[in-house]
Design a protein around this motif. Structure first.
Motif, PDB file in Angstrom:
ATOM      1  N   ALA A   1      -5.698  -2.453  -7.703  1.00 46.06           N
ATOM      2  CA  ALA A   1      -5.294  -3.019  -6.063  1.00 46.06           C
ATOM      3  C   ALA A   1      -4.863  -4.617  -6.367  1.00 46.06           C
ATOM      4  CB  ALA A   1      -7.402  -3.203  -5.925  1.00 46.06           C
ATOM      5  N   ALA A   2      -5.197  -4.913  -7.584  1.00 48.83           N
ATOM      6  CA  ALA A   2      -4.720  -6.306  -7.265  1.00 48.83           C
ATOM      7  C   ALA A   2      -3.281  -6.225  -7.055  1.00 48.83           C
ATOM      8  CB  ALA A   2      -5.585  -7.745  -8.039  1.00 48.83           C
ATOM      9  N   ALA A   3      -2.783  -5.277  -8.576  1.00 48.23           N
ATOM     10  CA  ALA A   3      -1.515  -5.589  -8.500  1.00 48.23           C
ATOM     11  C   ALA A   3      -0.978  -5.146  -7.116  1.00 48.23           C
ATOM     12  CB  ALA A   3      -0.913  -4.244 -10.349  1.00 48.23           C
ATOM     13  N   PHE A   4      -0.838  -4.502  -6.585  1.00 47.15           N
ATOM     14  CA  PHE A   4      -0.924  -3.074  -5.446  1.00 47.15           C
ATOM     15  C   PHE A   4      -0.134  -4.416  -4.548  1.00 47.15           C
ATOM     16  CE2 PHE A   4       0.438  -0.236  -2.475  1.00 47.15           C
ATOM     17  CZ  PHE A   4      -0.138  -0.635  -1.418  1.00 47.15           C
ATOM     18  N   THR A   5      -1.865  -5.053  -4.070  1.00 52.01           N
ATOM     19  CA  THR A   5      -1.752  -5.814  -3.500  1.00 52.01           C
ATOM     20  C   THR A   5      -0.839  -7.141  -3.164  1.00 52.01           C
ATOM     21  OG1 THR A   5      -4.059  -6.903  -3.683  1.00 52.01           O
ATOM     22  CG2 THR A   5      -3.676  -6.001  -1.958  1.00 52.01           C
ATOM     23  N   LEU A   6      -0.609  -7.172  -4.680  1.00 50.04           N
ATOM     24  CA  LEU A   6       0.295  -8.469  -5.260  1.00 50.04           C
ATOM     25  C   LEU A   6       1.665  -8.283  -4.816  1.00 50.04           C
ATOM     26  CD1 LEU A   6      -0.989  -9.992  -8.429  1.00 50.04           C
ATOM     27  CD2 LEU A   6      -0.772 -11.364  -5.756  1.00 50.04           C
ATOM     28  N   SER A   7       2.022  -6.695  -5.228  1.00 50.26           N
ATOM     29  CA  SER A   7       3.585  -6.259  -4.677  1.00 50.26           C
ATOM     30  C   SER A   7       3.724  -6.092  -3.206  1.00 50.26           C
ATOM     31  CB  SER A   7       3.865  -5.089  -5.858  1.00 50.26           C
ATOM     32  OG  SER A   7       3.029  -4.056  -4.744  1.00 50.26           O
ATOM     33  N   LEU A   8       2.979  -6.663  -2.493  1.00 52.14           N
ATOM     34  CA  LEU A   8       3.339  -5.837  -0.964  1.00 52.14           C
ATOM     35  C   LEU A   8       4.065  -7.442  -1.074  1.00 52.14           C
ATOM     36  CD1 LEU A   8       0.055  -4.857   0.358  1.00 52.14           C
ATOM     37  CD2 LEU A   8       1.769  -3.783   0.265  1.00 52.14           C
ATOM     38  N   PRO A   9       4.993  -7.478   0.457  1.00 52.12           N
ATOM     39  CA  PRO A   9       5.805  -7.713   0.746  1.00 52.12           C
ATOM     40  C   PRO A   9       5.229  -9.701   1.335  1.00 52.12           C
ATOM     41  CG  PRO A   9       6.593  -6.506   1.529  1.00 52.12           C
ATOM     42  CD  PRO A   9       5.757  -5.829   0.774  1.00 52.12           C
ATOM     43  N   ALA A  10       4.992 -10.817   0.889  1.00 46.10           N
ATOM     44  CA  ALA A  10       4.613 -11.767   1.512  1.00 46.10           C
ATOM     45  C   ALA A  10       4.342 -12.318   3.712  1.00 46.10           C
ATOM     46  CB  ALA A  10       4.632 -12.983   1.143  1.00 46.10           C
ATOM     47  N   ALA A  11       5.868 -11.860   3.649  1.00 43.78           N
ATOM     48  CA  ALA A  11       6.637 -11.555   5.215  1.00 43.78           C
ATOM     49  C   ALA A  11       5.246 -11.038   5.867  1.00 43.78           C
ATOM     50  CB  ALA A  11       7.349 -11.821   5.556  1.00 43.78           C
TER      51      ALA A  11
ATOM     52  N   THR B   1     -12.896 -15.030 -22.398  1.00 41.74           N
ATOM     53  CA  THR B   1     -11.519 -14.722 -23.341  1.00 41.74           C
ATOM     54  C   THR B   1     -11.758 -16.078 -24.265  1.00 41.74           C
ATOM     55  OG1 THR B   1     -10.791 -13.102 -21.912  1.00 41.74           O
ATOM     56  CG2 THR B   1      -9.417 -13.919 -24.342  1.00 41.74           C
ATOM     57  N   ASN B   2     -11.533 -16.856 -23.065  1.00 43.74           N
ATOM     58  CA  ASN B   2     -11.562 -17.950 -24.324  1.00 43.74           C
ATOM     59  C   ASN B   2     -13.760 -18.547 -25.083  1.00 43.74           C
ATOM     60  OD1 ASN B   2      -9.115 -18.730 -23.561  1.00 43.74           O
ATOM     61  ND2 ASN B   2      -9.873 -19.585 -21.829  1.00 43.74           N
ATOM     62  N   ASN B   3     -14.224 -17.747 -24.421  1.00 46.85           N
ATOM     63  CA  ASN B   3     -15.662 -18.414 -24.953  1.00 46.85           C
ATOM     64  C   ASN B   3     -15.278 -17.040 -25.879  1.00 46.85           C
ATOM     65  OD1 ASN B   3     -16.024 -20.443 -22.818  1.00 46.85           O
ATOM     66  ND2 ASN B   3     -17.494 -19.513 -21.680  1.00 46.85           N
ATOM     67  N   ALA B   4     -15.605 -16.104 -25.149  1.00 45.16           N
ATOM     68  CA  ALA B   4     -15.304 -15.557 -26.794  1.00 45.16           C
ATOM     69  C   ALA B   4     -14.541 -14.974 -28.014  1.00 45.16           C
ATOM     70  CB  ALA B   4     -14.675 -13.900 -26.223  1.00 45.16           C
ATOM     71  N   TRP B   5     -13.126 -15.971 -27.566  1.00 43.28           N
ATOM     72  CA  TRP B   5     -12.514 -16.404 -28.381  1.00 43.28           C
ATOM     73  C   TRP B   5     -13.009 -17.668 -29.701  1.00 43.28           C
ATOM     74  CZ3 TRP B   5      -9.536 -15.472 -31.980  1.00 43.28           C
ATOM     75  CH2 TRP B   5      -8.526 -16.312 -33.109  1.00 43.28           C
ATOM     76  N   ASP B   6     -13.547 -18.490 -28.461  1.00 42.75           N
ATOM     77  CA  ASP B   6     -14.248 -20.042 -29.398  1.00 42.75           C
ATOM     78  C   ASP B   6     -15.610 -19.158 -30.576  1.00 42.75           C
ATOM     79  OD1 ASP B   6     -12.116 -21.376 -28.062  1.00 42.75           O
ATOM     80  OD2 ASP B   6     -14.050 -22.540 -26.150  1.00 42.75           O
TER      81      ASP B   6
ATOM     82  N   ALA C   1      -9.949 -13.101  -4.800  1.00 44.98           N
ATOM     83  CA  ALA C   1     -10.598 -11.867  -6.138  1.00 44.98           C
ATOM     84  C   ALA C   1     -10.182 -11.713  -7.390  1.00 44.98           C
ATOM     85  CB  ALA C   1     -11.489 -10.989  -4.984  1.00 44.98           C
ATOM     86  N   THR C   2      -8.937 -11.616  -6.496  1.00 42.02           N
ATOM     87  CA  THR C   2      -7.707 -11.397  -8.189  1.00 42.02           C
ATOM     88  C   THR C   2      -8.353 -12.492  -9.475  1.00 42.02           C
ATOM     89  OG1 THR C   2      -6.951  -9.863  -7.441  1.00 42.02           O
ATOM     90  CG2 THR C   2      -6.106 -10.915  -8.859  1.00 42.02           C
ATOM     91  N   ASP C   3      -7.849 -14.131  -8.349  1.00 40.96           N
ATOM     92  CA  ASP C   3      -7.628 -15.220  -8.803  1.00 40.96           C
ATOM     93  C   ASP C   3      -9.624 -15.953  -8.914  1.00 40.96           C
ATOM     94  OD1 ASP C   3      -4.908 -15.605  -8.551  1.00 40.96           O
ATOM     95  OD2 ASP C   3      -5.663 -16.852  -6.792  1.00 40.96           O
ATOM     96  N   THR C   4     -10.304 -15.215  -8.989  1.00 41.28           N
ATOM     97  CA  THR C   4     -11.102 -15.518  -9.256  1.00 41.28           C
ATOM     98  C   THR C   4     -11.854 -14.878 -10.635  1.00 41.28           C
ATOM     99  OG1 THR C   4     -11.999 -16.026  -7.668  1.00 41.28           O
ATOM    100  CG2 THR C   4     -13.594 -16.182  -8.896  1.00 41.28           C
ATOM    101  N   ALA C   5     -11.588 -13.341 -10.638  1.00 40.95           N
ATOM    102  CA  ALA C   5     -11.748 -12.139 -12.014  1.00 40.95           C
ATOM    103  C   ALA C   5     -10.588 -12.322 -13.131  1.00 40.95           C
ATOM    104  CB  ALA C   5     -11.331 -11.216 -11.526  1.00 40.95           C
ATOM    105  N   TRP C   6      -9.214 -13.283 -12.732  1.00 45.27           N
ATOM    106  CA  TRP C   6      -8.413 -13.838 -13.717  1.00 45.27           C
ATOM    107  C   TRP C   6      -9.214 -15.100 -14.467  1.00 45.27           C
ATOM    108  CZ3 TRP C   6      -5.638 -12.006 -17.561  1.00 45.27           C
ATOM    109  CH2 TRP C   6      -5.121 -13.443 -17.976  1.00 45.27           C
ATOM    110  N   ASP C   7      -9.292 -15.953 -13.843  1.00 43.84           N
ATOM    111  CA  ASP C   7     -10.195 -17.431 -13.762  1.00 43.84           C
ATOM    112  C   ASP C   7     -11.601 -16.470 -14.391  1.00 43.84           C
ATOM    113  OD1 ASP C   7      -8.071 -18.833 -12.529  1.00 43.84           O
ATOM    114  OD2 ASP C   7      -9.562 -19.546 -11.453  1.00 43.84           O
ATOM    115  N   LYS C   8     -12.596 -16.010 -14.344  1.00 40.84           N
ATOM    116  CA  LYS C   8     -13.653 -15.339 -15.298  1.00 40.84           C
ATOM    117  C   LYS C   8     -13.302 -14.272 -16.595  1.00 40.84           C
ATOM    118  CE  LYS C   8     -17.028 -15.405 -11.443  1.00 40.84           C
ATOM    119  NZ  LYS C   8     -17.806 -14.934 -10.716  1.00 40.84           N
ATOM    120  N   THR C   9     -12.429 -14.093 -16.401  1.00 44.35           N
ATOM    121  CA  THR C   9     -11.604 -13.091 -17.535  1.00 44.35           C
ATOM    122  C   THR C   9     -11.185 -13.713 -18.299  1.00 44.35           C
ATOM    123  OG1 THR C   9     -11.492 -11.840 -15.965  1.00 44.35           O
ATOM    124  CG2 THR C   9      -9.988 -11.290 -18.148  1.00 44.35           C
TER     125      THR C   9
END
Length: 170
Positions: free
Chosen positions: A4-14, A44-49, A32-40
């Protein structure tokens, strides 16, 4: 959700700005996508550490265990070698001592046998020499005795013959 986030990002901004509810949905989705991405990303960083730290701890323990195992193996091998070397030296010492004792007994037995043989030979030679000397003396005396006996017999036989012809018998 990512779809859904990819779909909405593909919509024209105007186009999204023109629509009020769509614009809000877009902003909410983007947020929500930014927040999800930040959490992911943070997860991921925590998991990697954690993986990296766990891997490093595991490696340290493995390395330490390997070093300890090597030290024990090395020490055990050195102890085993020392015991083998010591056992070999002890076996050699016993073999050498046993060989020396056997050699001494053989040498002593050979000397004793030689002494007995030499003494026996000397005694036998002495008896042979003595017997030969006695035999020579006896033979020499026998010859004298035989000669006297023959001489006496000859005299007696001559007298007997003479008496026989003369008629004088005694």
């Amino acid at each position: 959700m990512l779809g859904a986030a990819a779909f909405t990002l593909s919509l024209p901004a105007a186009h999204a700005e023109e629509q009020g509810p769509v614009n809000r949905a877009w902003n909410n989705t983007r947020q929500a996508t930014d927040t999800a991405w930040d959490k992911t990303k943070e997860g991921t960083n925590n998991a990697w550490d954690k993986t990296k730290n766990g891997t490093e701890k595991t490696w340290d323990k493995t390395k330490e265990g390997t070093n300890n195992a090597w030290d024990k193996t090395k020490n055990g091998s050195e102890k085993a070698w020392d015991k083998t070397k010591e056992g070999t030296n002890n076996a050699w010492d016993k073999t050498k001592n046993g060989s020396e004792k056997a050699w001494n007994k053989t040498k002593e037995g050979t000397n004793n046998a030689w002494d007995k043989t030499k003494n026996g030979s000397e005694k036998a030679w002495d008896k042979t020499k003595e017997g030969t000397s006695d035999a020579a003396k006896s033979t020499k005396n026998w010859g004298k005795r035989t000669g006297k006996t023959i001489g006496n017999w000859g005299d007696k036989a001559g007298k007997d013959i003479s008496n026989t012809f003369s008629g004088d018998s005694k």
